[in-house]
Write a protein that holds these residues in place. Structure first.
Motif, PDB file in Angstrom:
ATOM      1  N   GLY A  63      15.131  33.410  47.655  1.00 47.37           N
ATOM      2  CA  GLY A  63      15.927  34.613  47.905  1.00 47.37           C
ATOM      3  C   GLY A  63      17.401  34.358  48.175  1.00 47.37           C
ATOM      4  N   GLY A  64      17.791  33.086  48.342  1.00 46.62           N
ATOM      5  CA  GLY A  64      19.181  32.751  48.617  1.00 46.62           C
ATOM      6  C   GLY A  64      20.050  32.888  47.364  1.00 46.62           C
ATOM      7  N   PHE A  65      21.357  33.110  47.598  1.00 43.74           N
ATOM      8  CA  PHE A  65      22.311  33.281  46.490  1.00 43.74           C
ATOM      9  C   PHE A  65      23.239  32.075  46.384  1.00 43.74           C
ATOM     10  CE2 PHE A  65      21.097  37.661  47.262  1.00 43.74           C
ATOM     11  CZ  PHE A  65      21.082  38.220  45.999  1.00 43.74           C
ATOM     12  N   LEU A  66      23.631  31.793  45.147  1.00 45.49           N
ATOM     13  CA  LEU A  66      24.574  30.717  44.859  1.00 45.49           C
ATOM     14  C   LEU A  66      25.372  31.144  43.630  1.00 45.49           C
ATOM     15  CD1 LEU A  66      25.195  27.708  45.709  1.00 45.49           C
ATOM     16  CD2 LEU A  66      23.556  27.021  43.964  1.00 45.49           C
ATOM     17  N   ALA A  67      26.707  31.040  43.704  1.00 48.57           N
ATOM     18  CA  ALA A  67      27.541  31.365  42.538  1.00 48.57           C
ATOM     19  C   ALA A  67      28.118  30.065  42.006  1.00 48.57           C
ATOM     20  CB  ALA A  67      28.665  32.321  42.929  1.00 48.57           C
ATOM     21  N   VAL A  68      27.811  29.734  40.742  1.00 46.75           N
ATOM     22  CA  VAL A  68      28.299  28.469  40.174  1.00 46.75           C
ATOM     23  C   VAL A  68      29.319  28.757  39.068  1.00 46.75           C
ATOM     24  CG1 VAL A  68      26.225  27.155  40.750  1.00 46.75           C
ATOM     25  CG2 VAL A  68      26.389  28.247  38.506  1.00 46.75           C
ATOM     26  N   TYR A  69      30.362  27.956  39.063  1.00 44.78           N
ATOM     27  CA  TYR A  69      31.430  28.045  38.066  1.00 44.78           C
ATOM     28  C   TYR A  69      30.852  27.674  36.695  1.00 44.78           C
ATOM     29  CZ  TYR A  69      36.374  27.349  36.584  1.00 44.78           C
ATOM     30  OH  TYR A  69      37.609  27.424  36.005  1.00 44.78           O
ATOM     31  N   THR A  70      31.325  28.361  35.650  1.00 41.95           N
ATOM     32  CA  THR A  70      30.809  28.099  34.300  1.00 41.95           C
ATOM     33  C   THR A  70      31.423  26.838  33.679  1.00 41.95           C
ATOM     34  OG1 THR A  70      32.533  29.519  33.359  1.00 41.95           O
ATOM     35  CG2 THR A  70      30.387  30.547  33.781  1.00 41.95           C
ATOM     36  N   ARG A  71      32.316  26.189  34.395  1.00 40.01           N
ATOM     37  CA  ARG A  71      33.053  25.051  33.844  1.00 40.01           C
ATOM     38  C   ARG A  71      32.283  23.747  34.088  1.00 40.01           C
ATOM     39  NH1 ARG A  71      37.341  21.603  35.306  1.00 40.01           N
ATOM     40  NH2 ARG A  71      39.014  21.516  33.767  1.00 40.01           N
ATOM     41  N   CYS A  72      32.012  23.047  33.025  1.00 40.47           N
ATOM     42  CA  CYS A  72      31.298  21.768  33.122  1.00 40.47           C
ATOM     43  C   CYS A  72      32.141  20.760  33.900  1.00 40.47           C
ATOM     44  CB  CYS A  72      31.022  21.233  31.715  1.00 40.47           C
ATOM     45  SG  CYS A  72      30.181  19.642  31.692  1.00 40.47           S
ATOM     46  N   THR A  73      31.480  19.971  34.746  1.00 37.13           N
ATOM     47  CA  THR A  73      32.208  18.999  35.572  1.00 37.13           C
ATOM     48  C   THR A  73      32.532  17.711  34.815  1.00 37.13           C
ATOM     49  OG1 THR A  73      30.081  18.262  36.441  1.00 37.13           O
ATOM     50  CG2 THR A  73      31.321  19.860  37.764  1.00 37.13           C
ATOM     51  N   HIS A  74      32.167  17.650  33.522  1.00 40.35           N
ATOM     52  CA  HIS A  74      32.571  16.484  32.737  1.00 40.35           C
ATOM     53  C   HIS A  74      34.000  16.686  32.255  1.00 40.35           C
ATOM     54  CE1 HIS A  74      32.287  13.945  28.862  1.00 40.35           C
ATOM     55  NE2 HIS A  74      32.616  13.161  29.873  1.00 40.35           N
ATOM     56  N   LEU A  75      34.187  17.491  31.202  1.00 43.23           N
ATOM     57  CA  LEU A  75      35.540  17.706  30.680  1.00 43.23           C
ATOM     58  C   LEU A  75      35.907  19.188  30.594  1.00 43.23           C
ATOM     59  CD1 LEU A  75      35.708  14.947  27.888  1.00 43.23           C
ATOM     60  CD2 LEU A  75      36.723  14.905  30.175  1.00 43.23           C
ATOM     61  N   GLY A  76      35.137  20.022  31.261  1.00 43.68           N
ATOM     62  CA  GLY A  76      35.575  21.412  31.414  1.00 43.68           C
ATOM     63  C   GLY A  76      35.100  22.413  30.386  1.00 43.68           C
ATOM     64  N   CYS A  77      34.172  22.063  29.527  1.00 41.10           N
ATOM     65  CA  CYS A  77      33.643  23.058  28.585  1.00 41.10           C
ATOM     66  C   CYS A  77      32.827  24.114  29.351  1.00 41.10           C
ATOM     67  CB  CYS A  77      32.750  22.394  27.543  1.00 41.10           C
ATOM     68  SG  CYS A  77      33.663  21.346  26.399  1.00 41.10           S
ATOM     69  N   THR A  78      32.556  25.208  28.703  1.00 40.94           N
ATOM     70  CA  THR A  78      31.781  26.283  29.330  1.00 40.94           C
ATOM     71  C   THR A  78      30.289  26.024  29.146  1.00 40.94           C
ATOM     72  OG1 THR A  78      33.552  27.861  28.954  1.00 40.94           O
ATOM     73  CG2 THR A  78      31.354  28.783  29.314  1.00 40.94           C
ATOM     74  N   VAL A  79      29.563  26.050  30.250  1.00 43.07           N
ATOM     75  CA  VAL A  79      28.114  25.824  30.171  1.00 43.07           C
ATOM     76  C   VAL A  79      27.399  27.151  29.898  1.00 43.07           C
ATOM     77  CG1 VAL A  79      28.199  23.815  31.688  1.00 43.07           C
ATOM     78  CG2 VAL A  79      27.763  26.075  32.673  1.00 43.07           C
ATOM     79  N   ASN A  80      26.271  27.063  29.235  1.00 41.74           N
ATOM     80  CA  ASN A  80      25.461  28.246  28.913  1.00 41.74           C
ATOM     81  C   ASN A  80      24.152  28.180  29.686  1.00 41.74           C
ATOM     82  OD1 ASN A  80      27.301  29.091  26.805  1.00 41.74           O
ATOM     83  ND2 ASN A  80      26.513  27.362  25.632  1.00 41.74           N
ATOM     84  N   TRP A  81      23.701  29.334  30.133  1.00 42.90           N
ATOM     85  CA  TRP A  81      22.390  29.402  30.789  1.00 42.90           C
ATOM     86  C   TRP A  81      21.326  29.524  29.718  1.00 42.90           C
ATOM     87  CZ3 TRP A  81      19.422  28.082  34.446  1.00 42.90           C
ATOM     88  CH2 TRP A  81      18.236  28.736  34.722  1.00 42.90           C
ATOM     89  N   PHE A 135      23.364  24.396  30.072  1.00 44.72           N
ATOM     90  CA  PHE A 135      23.589  23.358  29.058  1.00 44.72           C
ATOM     91  C   PHE A 135      25.036  23.376  28.616  1.00 44.72           C
ATOM     92  CE2 PHE A 135      23.671  21.937  24.606  1.00 44.72           C
ATOM     93  CZ  PHE A 135      23.136  20.670  24.771  1.00 44.72           C
ATOM     94  N   CYS A 136      25.620  22.192  28.526  1.00 46.50           N
ATOM     95  CA  CYS A 136      26.990  22.086  28.034  1.00 46.50           C
ATOM     96  C   CYS A 136      26.955  21.655  26.570  1.00 46.50           C
ATOM     97  CB  CYS A 136      27.784  21.067  28.849  1.00 46.50           C
ATOM     98  SG  CYS A 136      29.489  20.952  28.252  1.00 46.50           S
ATOM     99  N   PRO A 137      27.511  22.479  25.673  1.00 47.19           N
ATOM    100  CA  PRO A 137      27.432  22.165  24.239  1.00 47.19           C
ATOM    101  C   PRO A 137      28.359  21.023  23.825  1.00 47.19           C
ATOM    102  CG  PRO A 137      28.734  24.160  24.583  1.00 47.19           C
ATOM    103  CD  PRO A 137      28.193  23.752  25.925  1.00 47.19           C
TER     104      PRO A 137
END
Ligand code: FES
Length: 166
Positions: free
Chosen positions: A84-102, A110-112
């Protein structure tokens, strides 16, 4: 031979004055327009509801337990964990900054770009990403969920104390 009246020195001076006045007026208008445009450009923008500002996600009950909801304008995913807890995660991959997809079928982000993957809490499952997805501050007031995208937290791993509860 007669001279035309319009060629008189007095008339030529008047025309010159008229041209000067016209050019002066046009220059003044151009400066005024540039000044106005600059003022508009320099005005502080409200980033309410989008990345760089505060986002009202909605009522707590509109997010089922075990769900992931994307907020593209805010550039985050709102996770409601199984407890039931909430967490907001940034869409930016921590490798080189691409946008991750759920990817709901795989229950992962997943980071493409270089195939990093993250679990349902944004923790790294598969490198080269070096650490978990960054998080934003989640606050709950009057059964409404708010995310402050100006307050990002860098984390190495997911820990349960990162969740926010209603
Ligand atoms: S940018 Fe995401 S894996 Fe490289």
């Amino acid at each position: 031979m007669t001279r035309k009246q319009t060629d008189s020195p007095t008339e030529a001076l008047t025309r010159r004055d008229f041209l000067k006045l016209g050019l002066g007026t046009l220059s003044g208008l151009a400066l005024l327009e540039m000044g106005g445009a600059s003022l508009l450009f320099m005005q502080p923008r409200s980033l309410e509801g989008q990345f760089g500002g505060a986002v009202t996600a909605g009522p707590v009950d509109s997010f089922p337990v075990g769900s992931v909801t994307e907020f593209p304008d805010g550039r985050f995913y709102l996770i409601r964990a199984d407890n039931g807890g909430f967490l907001a995660v940034y869409t930016r991959c921590t490798h080189l900054g691409c946008t991750v997809n759920w990817q709901p079928a795989q229950n992962q982000f997943f980071c493409p770009c270089h195939a990093s993957s993250f679990d349902a809490h944004g923790d790294v499952e598969n490198p080269p990403a070096p650490r978990a997805l960054d998080t934003f501050l989640v606050q709950i007031h009057d059964s409404q969920v708010f995310i402050d995208t100006t307050r990002m937290t860098r984390r190495d791993r997911y820990t349960p104390d990162q969740l926010t509860y209603a």
